[in-house]
Write an enzyme that holds these catalytic residues in place. Sequence first.
Site, PDB file in Angstrom:
ATOM      1  CE  LYS A  45      10.232  -0.637  -1.827  1.00  0.00           C
ATOM      2  NZ  LYS A  45       9.897  -0.556  -3.389  1.00  0.00           N
ATOM      3  N   GLY A  46       9.220   3.088   3.430  1.00  0.00           N
ATOM      4  CA  GLY A  46       8.823   4.558   3.701  1.00  0.00           C
ATOM      5  C   GLY A  46       9.683   5.333   5.028  1.00  0.00           C
ATOM      6  CD  GLU A 101       5.560   2.219   9.560  1.00  0.00           C
ATOM      7  OE1 GLU A 101       6.559   2.539   8.929  1.00  0.00           O
ATOM      8  OE2 GLU A 101       4.919   1.319   9.278  1.00  0.00           O
ATOM      9  CG  ASP A 102       6.170   5.568   6.603  1.00  0.00           C
ATOM     10  OD1 ASP A 102       5.371   4.706   7.533  1.00  0.00           O
ATOM     11  OD2 ASP A 102       6.026   5.426   5.583  1.00  0.00           O
ATOM     12  CG  ASP A 105      -3.550   5.996   7.811  1.00  0.00           C
ATOM     13  OD1 ASP A 105      -4.288   7.008   8.283  1.00  0.00           O
ATOM     14  OD2 ASP A 105      -4.125   5.224   6.785  1.00  0.00           O
ATOM     15  CE  LYS A 133      -2.509  10.591   6.648  1.00  0.00           C
ATOM     16  NZ  LYS A 133      -3.060   9.612   5.731  1.00  0.00           N
ATOM     17  CG  PHE A 154      -2.069  10.106   0.370  1.00  0.00           C
ATOM     18  CD1 PHE A 154      -2.443   8.996   0.893  1.00  0.00           C
ATOM     19  CD2 PHE A 154      -1.038  10.399  -0.483  1.00  0.00           C
ATOM     20  CE1 PHE A 154      -1.420   7.795   0.780  1.00  0.00           C
ATOM     21  CE2 PHE A 154      -0.241   9.409  -0.933  1.00  0.00           C
ATOM     22  CZ  PHE A 154      -0.388   8.002  -0.312  1.00  0.00           C
ATOM     23  CB  VAL A 155       1.645  13.555   3.752  1.00  0.00           C
ATOM     24  CG1 VAL A 155       0.644  14.797   4.355  1.00  0.00           C
ATOM     25  CG2 VAL A 155       1.780  12.529   4.741  1.00  0.00           C
ATOM     26  CG  ASP A 161       4.909   5.255  -1.638  1.00  0.00           C
ATOM     27  OD1 ASP A 161       4.704   4.959  -0.641  1.00  0.00           O
ATOM     28  OD2 ASP A 161       4.691   4.542  -2.465  1.00  0.00           O
ATOM     29  NE  ARG A 167       9.209   4.786  -1.659  1.00  0.00           N
ATOM     30  CZ  ARG A 167       8.416   4.173  -1.054  1.00  0.00           C
ATOM     31  NH1 ARG A 167       8.203   4.606   0.225  1.00  0.00           N
ATOM     32  NH2 ARG A 167       7.682   3.254  -1.185  1.00  0.00           N
TER      33      ARG A 167
END
Length: 182
Positions: A45-46, A101-102, A105, A133, A154-155, A161, A167
């Site tokens: 959902k990000g 994609e958000d 990582d 990242k 962590f953002v 979220d 969000r």
Amino acid sequence: MKHLEQDVERILLTKEEIAAKVSEMAQEMGEFYQDKEVVMVCILKGSITFFADLVRGLSFPAIFDFMCVSSYGCGSVSGGSVRILKDLTVDITDKHVLIVEDILDTGNTLSALLEQLKARRPASLKLCCLLDKPDRRTKPIKADFVGFSIPDEFVVGYGLDYDEKYRQLPYVGVLKRSVYEH
Ligand code: 5GP
Ligand code: MG
């Protein structure tokens, strides 16, 4: 939104900085794809906020599709296994596909997902990420279009979220450690 905002340690990217970058990325994609038709795949959902802003800046014909995959619980995702919770509805064979994609990582989820999608024989398969990242990467994966490279913190916000919350924040902020460390 005061209750959400007080959990944010600091704002990393303002909504103005994000907006400028997203339209820059849309332009870059336009130069790359020219007038080709592209299946834009939003990873739920990000990525929903990023996706919604990005597509409004595109100059080529875009088809929208959505996918939901589980990033956790797969342990080692070697062999290209990722749990698909919601699959595409469009057949991507011989299509130009761009994954939206958000955040990239470790790269575990996306490298497994890309392997699975490659097997469907798209004409091309590219990846775009708003955030990257690089310090955390364990898989040799690189996005073709990147918004911001960020430190290993962590953002939340702009679609991202923690525990399904935050969000809706219009910026990207670092979440206070006290929120997730008990
Ligand atoms: P990986 O690249 O490690 O397989 O997983 C990437 C996914 O982990 C992202 O799509 C996102 O759901 C989650 N993730 C990684 N870093 C962060 C972060 O800083 N904030 C949030 N909210 N999610 C993150
Ligand atoms: Mg995600």
